[in-house]
Design an enzyme around this catalytic site. Structure first.
Site, PDB file in Angstrom:
ATOM      1  N   CYS A   1      -4.030   1.954   0.419  1.00  0.00           N
ATOM      2  CA  CYS A   1      -2.879   1.041   0.413  1.00  0.00           C
ATOM      3  C   CYS A   1      -3.085  -0.288  -0.304  1.00  0.00           C
ATOM      4  CB  CYS A   1      -2.444   0.765   1.842  1.00  0.00           C
ATOM      5  SG  CYS A   1      -1.674   2.206   2.565  1.00  0.00           S
TER       6      CYS A   1
ATOM      7  N   VAL B   1       1.032   8.286   8.074  1.00  0.00           N
ATOM      8  CA  VAL B   1       2.201   7.565   8.575  1.00  0.00           C
ATOM      9  C   VAL B   1       3.164   8.521   9.270  1.00  0.00           C
ATOM     10  CG1 VAL B   1       4.249   6.262   7.842  1.00  0.00           C
ATOM     11  CG2 VAL B   1       2.007   5.698   6.895  1.00  0.00           C
TER      12      VAL B   1
ATOM     13  N   ASN C   1       0.539  -6.990   3.094  1.00  0.00           N
ATOM     14  CA  ASN C   1      -0.679  -6.353   2.572  1.00  0.00           C
ATOM     15  C   ASN C   1      -1.420  -7.283   1.617  1.00  0.00           C
ATOM     16  OD1 ASN C   1      -0.676  -4.063   4.029  1.00  0.00           O
ATOM     17  ND2 ASN C   1      -0.326  -2.654   2.339  1.00  0.00           N
TER      18      ASN C   1
HETATM   19  P1  NAD Z   1      -0.464  10.779   3.029  1.00  0.00           P
HETATM   20  O1  NAD Z   1      -0.930  11.123   1.664  1.00  0.00           O
HETATM   21  O2  NAD Z   1      -1.419  10.786   4.165  1.00  0.00           O
HETATM   22  O3  NAD Z   1       0.755  11.722   3.441  1.00  0.00           O
HETATM   23  C1  NAD Z   1       1.871  11.952   2.644  1.00  0.00           C
HETATM   24  C2  NAD Z   1       2.326  13.376   2.884  1.00  0.00           C
HETATM   25  O4  NAD Z   1       3.557  13.586   2.204  1.00  0.00           O
HETATM   26  C3  NAD Z   1       1.363  14.436   2.328  1.00  0.00           C
HETATM   27  O5  NAD Z   1       1.001  15.306   3.390  1.00  0.00           O
HETATM   28  C4  NAD Z   1       2.153  15.152   1.229  1.00  0.00           C
HETATM   29  O6  NAD Z   1       1.862  16.535   1.165  1.00  0.00           O
HETATM   30  C5  NAD Z   1       3.570  14.916   1.706  1.00  0.00           C
HETATM   31  N1  NAD Z   1       4.586  14.989   0.659  1.00  0.00           N
HETATM   32  C6  NAD Z   1       4.625  14.370  -0.543  1.00  0.00           C
HETATM   33  N2  NAD Z   1       5.775  14.605  -1.167  1.00  0.00           N
HETATM   34  C7  NAD Z   1       6.501  15.417  -0.356  1.00  0.00           C
HETATM   35  C8  NAD Z   1       7.796  15.991  -0.438  1.00  0.00           C
HETATM   36  N3  NAD Z   1       8.583  15.742  -1.469  1.00  0.00           N
HETATM   37  N4  NAD Z   1       8.207  16.782   0.576  1.00  0.00           N
HETATM   38  C9  NAD Z   1       7.428  17.017   1.655  1.00  0.00           C
HETATM   39  N5  NAD Z   1       6.205  16.477   1.784  1.00  0.00           N
HETATM   40  C10 NAD Z   1       5.742  15.676   0.810  1.00  0.00           C
HETATM   41  O7  NAD Z   1       0.221   9.331   2.897  1.00  0.00           O
HETATM   42  P2  NAD Z   1       0.299   8.187   4.014  1.00  0.00           P
HETATM   43  O8  NAD Z   1      -1.006   7.480   4.065  1.00  0.00           O
HETATM   44  O9  NAD Z   1       0.898   8.730   5.253  1.00  0.00           O
HETATM   45  O10 NAD Z   1       1.315   7.168   3.303  1.00  0.00           O
HETATM   46  C11 NAD Z   1       2.702   7.455   3.201  1.00  0.00           C
HETATM   47  C12 NAD Z   1       3.402   6.182   2.732  1.00  0.00           C
HETATM   48  O11 NAD Z   1       3.228   5.147   3.715  1.00  0.00           O
HETATM   49  C13 NAD Z   1       2.879   5.598   1.424  1.00  0.00           C
HETATM   50  O12 NAD Z   1       3.944   5.022   0.725  1.00  0.00           O
HETATM   51  C14 NAD Z   1       1.898   4.529   1.880  1.00  0.00           C
HETATM   52  O13 NAD Z   1       1.739   3.503   0.931  1.00  0.00           O
HETATM   53  C15 NAD Z   1       2.568   4.017   3.142  1.00  0.00           C
HETATM   54  N6  NAD Z   1       1.643   3.468   4.150  1.00  0.00           N
HETATM   55  C16 NAD Z   1       0.425   4.034   4.374  1.00  0.00           C
HETATM   56  C17 NAD Z   1      -0.412   3.479   5.338  1.00  0.00           C
HETATM   57  C18 NAD Z   1      -1.795   4.038   5.589  1.00  0.00           C
HETATM   58  O14 NAD Z   1      -2.623   3.313   6.161  1.00  0.00           O
HETATM   59  N7  NAD Z   1      -2.109   5.260   5.211  1.00  0.00           N
HETATM   60  C19 NAD Z   1      -0.003   2.356   6.082  1.00  0.00           C
HETATM   61  C20 NAD Z   1       1.266   1.852   5.849  1.00  0.00           C
HETATM   62  C21 NAD Z   1       2.097   2.405   4.878  1.00  0.00           C
END
Ligand code: NAD
Length: 427
Positions: A262, A11, A210
Site C-alpha cells: 500500500c 480487505v 497513508n
Molecule cells: P488483494 O490483492 O489481497 O485482494 C484483491 C482480490 O481481488 C484478489 O483476490 C483478486 O483475485 C481479486 N480481484 C481482482 N479483480 C477482480 C475482479 N474483477 N473480480 C473479482 N475478483 C477480483 O488486495 P487487498 O490488499 O485486499 O487490497 C484491495 C484494495 O484495498 C486495494 O486498492 C488496496 O490498495 C486497498 N487497501 C489495502 C490494504 C492492505 O493492507 N492490504 C489496506 C487498505 C486498503
C-alpha cells in the site's frame, strides 16, 4: 442485511468475515477460484490473526458464503463492496480490475437502489470521473437506479480483523444522502465514529493518511541515521518524542524502511496526480527516496564490518514486510537479498510464514525451517522482520555463526551481547 463483496483479499475477506459475524448475510466472489474453494471449506487463504476462525465459524453458520457465481453474490444485495486490488504502473493507478468488478456488479444488481461501496483505494476524483460513467454505460443511472459510496479501508496487515472490527473512524464519501444513509446503517452497531463527506474528500483522506504514516517512518529513519552517527539510540528518542500527544509513538519504529502493497503504491499514485496538476510533491518524493536508501543500509553496514561479501554465506531472518503476515510485497528483504547476490554472497533465509512466497521471487537461494538452522554455517546474518520468536535469540545462537554478527534491520529484545549485533539506525 444482504451484502456482496467482490475481491476476497486482505480487505474484502476481512470485511466479509467481520460483517458476517455481526449477523449480516455476506457472499464473496473472487476471480481466484482457488481462494473461493478454500473459503467455501471454511478455511482462510490468507495468514491474518483471527481470520481463520472467523471464516470457519461464519461459513458453518451460513452467514458467510463464497461463490464463483457472481449472480449469487450480487442479486438482492443491498450493498455491494468492491475490494479488488488497484496496482500502479509507472506511478499510475490501474483501474482495470475495478472496472471489471463494477461491470460484474451492474450485470446482477437487482435490489431497489443497491449501493456500490468502493473499498479499493482510488486517487481523488476517480470514482466520479471513471466509475459513474461506467455505471451509466452499463445502464445504471447513479443516484437514480443505484447509490455509490467511497468507503476507504485503513486496516494494517497483521492486525486486519481488529482494525476492521474497531476502526479509529469510518469514512463514508457519498454520491447522495440516500447512499450514505444506507451504508451508515450497516455500520450503526460499530463503536467507531462515522464521518460523511464527498466522494473526493473520502478518497483524499485515505491518501493523506497513508502519506502521513509513511512520512513518519521516513522521518524517524532519517533522524535514526544521524542518531547512529552520534551513538544515540533512536528508540529512546522515539519514546520521548512519541509521548507528545500531538505526535504519538505509532509509526516511529526506525529501521530498514517500509514495504507492503500500500504505502509505496499510494505515494507513487499521489506524486503522479500532483505532477498532472503541476504541483511539486517534494515531501512525498523525499519520503520515497529515504525509504529506498534505507532498505539497503544493512548490507552497507555488513560490508563495513566484515569486508567483501564475495563467497560469504549470509543468513536472512524474516522475509515478510512486517510480522503477522506472509506477504512479501515490496519487503525490504527483496532489496537486501538482491544486494547480497550482486555482491557475490550466498544467501540462506528463514521466515516463520513467508518462505513459500519469497520462493516465487528468489527460487535459487536456500530456505530453512528454523532461524537457528540459518545461523549455523552462516558467516553473518541480517534480521529483516521483527517476528516475536527472534526475541529469543541469545549469545549461543549467534555463536553458531563463523563470524558472529547480526545486523538488525528492526529492533528486537534479544539477549545477545552488543559486540555481536549492530542496529541499522541504533548502536
Ligand atoms: P488483494 O490483492 O489481497 O485482494 C484483491 C482480490 O481481488 C484478489 O483476490 C483478486 O483475485 C481479486 N480481484 C481482482 N479483480 C477482480 C475482479 N474483477 N473480480 C473479482 N475478483 C477480483 O488486495 P487487498 O490488499 O485486499 O487490497 C484491495 C484494495 O484495498 C486495494 O486498492 C488496496 O490498495 C486497498 N487497501 C489495502 C490494504 C492492505 O493492507 N492490504 C489496506 C487498505 C486498503
Amino acid at each position: 442485511m444482504k451484502i456482496g463483496v467482490i475481491g476476497a483479499g486482505y480487505v474484502g475477506l476481512s470485511l466479509a468475515a467481520v460483517l458476517a459475524d455481526k449477523g449480516n448475510l455476506v457472499t464473496c466472489v473472487d476471480r481466484d477460484r482457488e481462494k473461493i474453494e478454500q473459503i467455501k471449506m471454511g478455511e482462510s487463504p490468507l495468514k491474518e490473526e483471527g481470520l481463520d476462525i472467523l471464516v470457519q465459524e461464519n461459513i458453518e453458520a451460513e452467514r458467510l458464503k463464497a461463490s464463483s457465481n457472481e449472480e449469487n453474490a450480487i442479486k438482492d444485495a443491498k450493498i455491494i463492496f468492491i475490494a479488488v486490488n488497484t496496482p500502479t504502473e509507472n506511478g499510475q493507478i490501474q483501474l482495470q480490475n475495478l472496472k471489471d468488478a463494477v461491470k460484474t456488479a451492474t450485470n446482477y444488481m437487482t435490489d431497489n437502489y443497491p449501493v456500490l461501496a468502493i473499498k479499493s483505494t482510488l486517487t481523488p476524483g476517480s470514482t466520479r470521473k471513471e466509475i459513474l460513467p461506467l455505471l451509466q454505460e452499463n445502464g445504471m443511472e447513479p443516484g437514480e437506479d443505484c447509490g455509490v459510496c467511497v468507503n476507504p479501508e485503513f486496516l494494517s496487515q497483521g492486525t486486519a480483523i481488529q482494525d476492521v472490527r474497531e476502526p479509529d473512524r469510518i469514512v463514508i464519501g457519498e454520491l447522495d444522502e440516500k447512499s450514505g444513509e444506507l451504508l451508515s446503517r450497516l455500520y450503526s452497531d460499530f463503536e467507531s465514529p462515522v464521518i460523511r463527506e464527498s466522494m473526493e474528500t473520502a478518497e483524499m483522506i485515505k491518501y493523506a493518511s497513508n502519506s502521513l504514516l509513511a512520512t513518519k517512518i521516513s522521518f524517524i529513519n532519517e533522524i535514526g541515521n544521524l542518531c547512529k552517527e552520534l551513538d544515540v539510540d533512536i528508540y529512546d528518542v522515539a519514546e520521548g518524542v512519541g509521548m507528545d500527544s500531538r505526535i504519538s509513538r505509532e509509526f516511529l519504529d526506525s529501521g530498514t524502511g517500509f514495504g507492503g502493497s500500500c504505502l509505496e503504491k499510494d505515494i507513487e499514485a499521489l506524486i503522479s496526480l500532483m505532477k498532472n496538476r503541476g504541483i511539486e510533491g517534494s515531501v512525498l518524493e523525499a519520503i520515497m527516496s529515504v525509504n529506498e536508501s534505507q532498505k539497503v543500509k544493512p548490507v552497507e553496514i555488513l560490508e563495513e564490518r566484515i569486508g567483501s561479501l564475495e563467497g560469504k554465506r549470509i543468513g536472512i531472518l524474516g522475509l515478510s514486510f512486517k510480522p503477522g503476515t506472509a506477504d512479501v510485497t515490496n519487503s525490504p528483504a527483496i532489496d537486501i537479498i538482491n544486494q547480497l547476490i550482486n555482491r557475490g554472497a550466498e544467501v540462506t533465509a528463514y521466515d516463520p510464514e513467508a518462505n513459500e512466497n519469497m520462493k516465487k521471487i528468489y527460487g535459487d537461494i536456500e530456505y530453512s525451517e528454523t532461524y537457528t538452522e540459518v545461523l549455523e554455517g552462516s558467516d553473518a546474518a541480517i534480521l529483516v522482520t521483527d517476528w516475536e520468536e527472534f526475541n529469543n535469540i541469545d549469545r549461543g545462537d549467534l555463536k553458531k555463526m563463523s563470524n558472529p554478527l547480526l545486523i538488525e534491520g528492526r529492533k528486537i529484545d534479544h539477549n545477545a551481547p552488543e559486540k555481536f549485533t549492530e542496529g541499522v539506525t541504533w548502536p
